[in-house]
Design an enzyme around this catalytic site. Sequence first.
Site, short mmCIF file in Angstrom:
data_model
loop_
_atom_site.label_atom_id
_atom_site.label_comp_id
_atom_site.label_asym_id
_atom_site.label_seq_id
_atom_site.Cartn_x
_atom_site.Cartn_y
_atom_site.Cartn_z
N ASP A 162 1.05 -1.19 -0.11
CA ASP A 162 0.08 -0.11 -0.03
C ASP A 162 1.05 1.32 0.04
OD1 ASP A 162 -2.01 1.76 -0.02
OD2 ASP A 162 -3.02 0.92 1.71
C1 BGC Z 1 -5.01 3.31 0.16
C2 BGC Z 1 -4.95 2.50 -0.87
C3 BGC Z 1 -4.92 3.11 -2.27
C4 BGC Z 1 -3.62 3.93 -2.27
C5 BGC Z 1 -3.48 4.75 -3.76
C6 BGC Z 1 -3.50 4.45 0.04
O1 BGC Z 1 -3.76 5.20 1.06
O2 BGC Z 1 -4.91 2.60 1.25
O3 BGC Z 1 -6.22 1.82 -0.76
O4 BGC Z 1 -5.14 2.00 -3.31
O5 BGC Z 1 -3.62 4.86 -1.14
O6 BGC Z 1 -4.31 5.72 -3.81
#
Ligand code: BGC
Length: 787
Positions: A283
Amino acid sequence: MASIRLRVTILGTALLCYGLQGIGQSKPPQLGKSPVADVIKAMTLEEKVQLLVGAGFNLSGATGTGTGVGQTQDRVPGAAGTTHAIPRLGIPSLVTSDGPAGVRIDSVRKNSPGKTYYATAWPVATLLASTWDTALVKKVGAAFGHEAKEYGIDIILAPALNIHRNPLGGRNFEYYSEDPLVAGRITAAMVNGIEANGVGTSIKHFAANNQETNRNTVNTIVSERALREIYLKGFEIAVKQSQPWTVMSSYNLINGTYTSESKDLLTTILRNEWGFKGFVMTDWFGGKDAVAQMQAGNNLLMPGVPAQSTQIIEAVKSGKLSEKVLDANVAGILNIILRSSSFKGYKYSDKPDLKKDAQIARTAATEGMVLLKNENSSLPVSKNLHNIALFGINGYELIAGGTGSGDVNKAYKVSLAQGLANAGYAIDGELQQKFTAHLADYASKHPKKNFFQEFMNPTPPAPEYALAKETILQKASATDLAVVAIGRNAGEGRDRKIEDDYELSNTEKELLRNVCDAYHAQHKKVIVVLNIGGVISVLPWRDQPDAILLAWQPGLEGGNAITDILTGKVNPSGKLATTFPAAYSDVPSAKSFPGKEFPEKATNGMLGMKSTPAEVTYEEGIYVGYRYYNTFHVKPAYEFGYGLSYTSFKYHDLKLSSTTFNGKITATVSITNTGKVAGKEAAQLYLSAPAKKLDKPAEELKGFAKTRLLKPGESQTLTFTLTPSELASFNTQASAWVADAGKYTVKVGASSADIKQTATFTLAKDLTVEKDHRVMVPQVQINELKK
Ligand code: BGC
């Protein structure tokens, strides 16, 4: 002598020529033309690391802070992240974009004035799961994936399938269910739909990421059994049934190790036990130790920070990290790049068919709305009642979906007021004026912020408008019917709170009470429409209105879809995939959510945020959702699987293929529409297993299926298959999935509390279904709930 010298010269010239060819003249191996292994052999250490660490992050509103934020990656503006291209070896970059409810990219671009890049805001995950219809979800996935493809996206950062452990979870709208079978099967349908376009997915957040409070630091302490049966099971089903291109590891730690640094999770379980073939990405900014992430099999670090590259290179050079580990991680990424649109040079149009997709979104939305109450058949709205009083700000401003990375830049959203007007209903103009003026006033005082500012400091939702009692009394005389809309919004970065969120606010309670009193005094009906992404408290007020429609956050066509249900154009067939408890204190995780913080150990984290170590202990163990309510006899407000229809159904002729289990049993049940209008029924199969060696929930969902649209009097036979793994539970001592010998009861019903037919079979001997590795063991004693 001379001949020797000549031979040496010839050899020297040959070597020189060969060497020159190898270094400069011949083209190095190209991805797709040469085997992946040869491409990797030709890569320098720096090139490998380039591929393993993403190309940075361009977040509107946040600029370079040495974290990678602010580095541009402009292939598709607004996309969440890209990987580095290595043109020398024919390796293109990959573009990844959020997220679960639709393609999240910028809708306008500096370099193409006048052009727009809107995407469909699909109904949120809680709604899609409530359809119990994998074919429909696959269809949504196919359209969603097509939009991604036409916007130049290689991998969608979705679907998200964390378990609804607690109703306050800020991202529950992005997640499907409290039950891993529903979560896993719906995810697989979505992945299969999206990937049929040649676009990848990233199922997330792996794993046990069930809260937003301290999401980057929280250590989830969970037993091996609860982990396997509840928090990993959905991912296991999704991997086995859809083999997604990628998996996204989560932010949190599990039993002391960051998931992105856990070889047990990413290699032993995900790859070796389940057979996952794709690659794992972190993530965004997840985990701490890039070297441990490489060793764990977390192939790609996103969005990519320069310091990570330095760490990896130094570790290889110092001998701490074997380059072979990098090669395996690189191979995982290259094998997926080979399948991507970017690699294939797909010429995307930037013009998906948004009109067509809006219709799919509208249909899907109607299929997942749940009719919670319908006293005296108050719904569908009678054709003669044309003068409707619409109360509540969310009747005029739809909440199409949640906030954060699960949001979508959509061209429009249809409010309920607009939806009713589109269907030819007259809405009271004075009310419309009052509620919309209140919304406009609030908006003028809270100017729109960019994504980053909003993320750091979210604008609180507009409070409900306090409408004078006299106005309500007047409207009760002047109009035929009252509709009260109640809305909730939430999203990434924060969990919800009880006051004014899980519970109705005082203004909402008063509005509802006054409307019900005034309309009931005139013998007129009141319908409540819940425009919410997650569970709220319903018991204190549900007796007041005549009908309650749970519309969830239904995507951009929401107002039209709600109207389709209210008017009876579509007969509701959604059912809850998550329990609405009687009180928040009944929730089995209420005491431990969201855990403890250790502020004295706080450090400065990313983007000026504090990073506070924290932990949460899953003391309820496997007793999540209905597994708890049914086993411990706690009556919820609306149970898992519940939902009404405008017609009625009879379940009959439940038959098992055998009364003894021998590798497999099929159960068939017939469902007949016994009412007056056509409808669909989502039937559920629960299994009660003998509880000999292990604690067992009273029943567990092991199958579900939805009928086609049945006309009055029409029947359909549904078939469910039970294999050994459906009988088994995780025996911690043995690290194995085992089924105990004894009597099993198959319960087919309309909900987890409304079982219509039962049948039994026996398993003659204990069965070890699968032996797993003893990994991810908690470091501390957990005082786990037992029956
Ligand atoms: C989130 C993810 C997301 C990523 C990219 C993160 O803060 O937890 O679910 O895909 O950002 O935007």
